[in-house]
Design an enzyme around this catalytic site. Structure first.
Site, PDB file in Angstrom:
ATOM      1  N   HIS B 295       0.819  -1.216   0.000  1.00  0.00           N
ATOM      2  CA  HIS B 295       0.000   0.000   0.000  1.00  0.00           C
ATOM      3  C   HIS B 295       0.852   1.265   0.000  1.00  0.00           C
ATOM      4  CE1 HIS B 295      -3.347  -2.697   1.006  1.00  0.00           C
ATOM      5  NE2 HIS B 295      -4.105  -1.754   0.513  1.00  0.00           N
ATOM      6  N   GLY B 296       1.951   1.257   0.692  1.00  0.00           N
ATOM      7  CA  GLY B 296       2.768   2.471   0.716  1.00  0.00           C
ATOM      8  C   GLY B 296       4.128   2.201   1.313  1.00  0.00           C
TER       9      GLY B 296
END
Lengths: 315, 444
Positions: B295-296
């Protein structure tokens, strides 16, 4: 079989069109009926207002110019048509264009920070404030077209013109007695505390002040020409700020705006560095806005200057 | 034609990055053919090469700065006077999505579940199909590749169903997600000035924002594909009806959960099957930490994933006890208890998703529990509340994940049906946010 489907699509379009016109019509009615609030201030400035002196601009106009003081000091009617929101030069330009179709005020103040002529995307988003006027004031499309290439398509919908306005319409129509202002002047009651004053608040940090916004510059020059042709006294004012380090003082865009004013012999009264206000926290509600006490002092100073510079005679 | 439209769509954001996309497309296209033709030993080598190339691109653009920022910090701690230079590059839009989709192709070819695609244009379309290019659903080759070979004809029901689904997606995005976004941004961007009560409201609303933003995007994408006659896999199945975190992951971002399940979790568990239950727990912790990293590239996302792994581990270890407890409790009470505990975890954990650093995340959570006070109010919330009311009314009792097939979108009375669709359209026009930001998941 397909014929039936096309017929259904046709019926859907008719139903959608009717819904849109009915909802849009109701929203239009509610919009122009508002007896107070930010939209009322715009509507009033371009329809019924006939004051001798008018101030236009953003929240700094709305909070800094007390009409009662001007009227008491120089005996002329005064309306504060500032609108909270910081709409760059577009909203004042539209207001002046429409207002001067009705009558010519003696003096128009436009509250402006010259740096605000730098590019900022938010100025274009906020052009939507003009969308409700597109039916009654078709010229407004010249501004709106800057916002969005697909706007012409979106404006096919009547409801879209009043996007996000239902809440305002309900509040200001139903609870108007809770929002009574004197000639649209909204004083700030609180004072900045010495502690708050060191907080890093910068109202125009988003502007790309290194480059002038070309669209804004064109509108700015057009506004000056409109006023000059109608022989109205136009004064741009940059009113006091708590501490002028809050802005990039003056950037390329700001200098270019001042240069344009000078080239056209337009007055620019700059109080952003004025020692009466600079660092006097008790005269400010926040770093960018004078409180009522500060606004009263500032309004007195402006009224006196109008007389002392012979712009208007004291009645 | 579809490929050209997809290229144009991708180049709309940053044209030069299409070269990166084509690099991985060419590589995986040939890797697929080579894997199919090669011997067992060579197959594995081609697969590994393809995976290294895909993950390499992902690492350079998404993780390089994160890795070297941390190395630089370590060097500072050990007083080594050297700083690795960081890259000043923008993350190509949807990189994690199309990289995972491309990887799923080579893995499936390697496993023998999918024939290698010989038509370069069709393989390119598999990676680039614009309705799902930038934020999924992350498709599997078995589901979508054959559809690109089929001749598409105009089917009224597909067009009408697809448009209805797009309309509902737009409503969720513009009326709910972007409205809530105005409030949530105002709170989180000045979190030091807000009390715990406001931060709690913002955290609860963020759960709704992210659902409406992402599922709204999926509705638009799946609807657009349906209009053209393609059936994409579902990505959401009303996740807030879940009674446990494991059920949540069977209903939320299903294309990613199943991707991780098929290609990471299951292989870990199978390879370590001698460990018994601990293989599952190990698999969960690794899979969800990687999911967080997917996701990040920051510690808050890793922690977000890791905590999901830990809670799922808890659910596995306490499964029997919880079952006994819920058998003992009255049904409605059990459901309420399960929902409250799951929602509380999800909402607090999503704070880590929204903030920009671990420190501010912990500050927000600490404030939620310690600083109560007057709740910050913004008028835009009223529009969002209207939208949330509509969402609850419409999605509450639906069975099918495809909302366009639901009764409410297919009321038999033509006038009522068209009135409902017109009402939704006008609501978007009058109450939607048209100057809002991008979709949240575009950044991944």
């Amino acid at each position: 079989m397909m014929y039936k489907k096309y017929y259904q699509i046709f019926i859907f379009i008719i139903v959608l069109f009717c819904f849109d016109r009915v909802v849009g019509g109701l929203l239009e009615y509610g919009f122009y009926k508002q007896p107070t609030g930010p939209n009322y201030q715009i509507i009033q400035s371009i329809t019924t207002n006939r004051s001798d002196i008018v101030v236009l601009g953003s929240s700094r106009a709305q909070h800094h110019y007390n009409p009662e003081i001007f009227t008491k000091k120089i005996g002329l009617s005064f309306t504060n048509s500032g609108v909270n929101g910081g709409y760059g030069i577009y909203l004042p330009a539209f207001q002046i264009e429409q207002m001067t179709n009705n009558y010519f005020p003696k003096v128009i103040f436009v509250e402006i920070n010259p740096n605000a002529l730098g590019y900022w995307k938010g100025n274009y988003d906020r052009l939507s404030v003009l969308m409700p006027f597109v039916d009654r004031y078709p010229d407004v499309f010249n501004y709106l077209v800057l916002k969005d290439d697909f706007l012409k398509l979106k404006l096919l919908s009547k409801s879209y013109r009043y996007n996000s306005l239902i809440y305002n319409e309900l509040i200001y129509n139903l609870l108007s007695n809770k929002f009574k202002h004197v000639k649209s002047f909204i004083p700030i009651k609180k004072s900045l505390s010495p502690l708050d004053s060191v907080a890093n608040v910068d109202g125009i940090k988003n502007y790309n002040t290194n480059a002038t916004d070309l669209n804004m510059q064109i509108i700015f020059e057009k506004l000056i020409k409109v006023i000059q042709n109608k022989n109205i006294k136009l004064i741009f004012v940059n009113s006091p700020i708590y501490n002028n380090k809050a802005v990039n003082y003056y950037s390329f865009a700001g200098k270019k705006a001042i240069q344009t004013m000078n080239d056209n012999n337009i007055r620019f009264w700059d109080y952003s560095n004025d020692s009466t206000f600079l660092n006097k926290y008790y005269l400010f509600g926040d770093r960018l806005h004078l409180n009522q006490k500060g606004a009263d002092i500032f309004s007195n100073i402006l009224a006196e200057r109008l007389v002392s510079e012979g712009i208007i005679k004291n009645n | 034609m579809l490929l050209i439209s997809s290229c144009y769509f991708y180049m709309f954001f940053k044209p030069i990055y299409i070269l990166i996309l084509f690099f991985t497309i060419i590589l995986d296209y040939y890797a697929g053919i080579k894997i199919e033709k090669a011997s067992e030993k060579q197959k594995k080598m081609f697969l590994i090469l393809s995976l290294i190339a895909n993950i390499g691109v992902l690492c350079i653009f998404k993780y390089y700065n994160f890795i070297f920022e941390n190395i630089n910090e370590m060097l500072t701690i050990f007083k080594v006077n050297y700083d690795f230079p960081l890259l000043k590059i923008l993350l190509p839009i949807g990189l994690s999505f199309h990289t995972f989709q491309a990887m799923s192709y080579t893995i499936e070819v390697y496993r023998g579940n999918q024939k290698a695609e010989r038509h370069f244009g069709i393989y390119s379309l598999y990676v680039m199909f614009y309705p799902q290019l930038v934020a999924g659903p992350i498709e599997r080759p078995q589901n979508i590749l054959h559809q690109f070979h089929e001749r598409k004809i105009f089917i009224y029901e597909n067009v009408s169903g697809g448009l209805k689904r797009m309309l509902w997606g737009l409503f969720k995005k513009l009326v709910i997600a972007d409205r809530l976004g105005l409030y949530i941004d105002a709170v989180y961007n000045n979190q030091e000035h807000h009390n715990g009560s406001t931060l709690l409201i913002a955290a609860i609303l963020f759960a709704l924002q992210i659902y409406c933003d992402f599922s709204g995007y999926c509705d638009i994408g799946i609807g657009a594909a349906k209009v053209m006659g393609f059936k994409l896999m579902e990505n959401f199945n009303y996740p807030f009806r879940c009674l446990s975190v494991s059920e949540f992951w069977r209903r939320w971002h299903m294309s990613l959960s199943t991707w991780f399940n098929d290609y990471l979790f299951n292989p870990i568990v199978i390879n370590n099957r001698d460990w018994g239950k601990w293989a599952v727990i190990f698999g969960l912790i690794i899979t969800f930490s990687v999911s967080g990293l997917w996701h990040g590239a920051s510690w808050n996302f890793i922690l977000w994933g890791l905590t999901h792994g830990i809670v799922l581990t808890y659910e596995i270890l306490t499964k029997k006890i919880r079952k006994q407890l819920f058998n003992w409790l009255p049904d409605f009470f059990g459901i309420i208890l399960a929902r409250v505990s799951v929602y509380t975890f999800l909402i607090l954990n999503w704070v880590l998703f929204r903030i920009t650093s671990l420190k501010s995340g912990f500050n927000v959570i600490a404030k939620i529990f310690t600083q109560q006070g007057k709740i910050f109010y913004d008028p835009s919330l009223l529009y969002a509340i209207f939208g949330i009311g509509m969402l609850a009314l419409i999605e509450w009792n639906l069975k099918s994940a495809d909302i366009s097939e639901s009764k409410v979108f297919n009321i038999p009375n033509v006038f009522l049906r068209y009135s409902f669709l017109s009402f939704l359209t006008i609501s978007i026009l009058a109450a939607g946010v048209f100057d809002g930001g991008q979709f949240i998941y575009f950044q991944f």
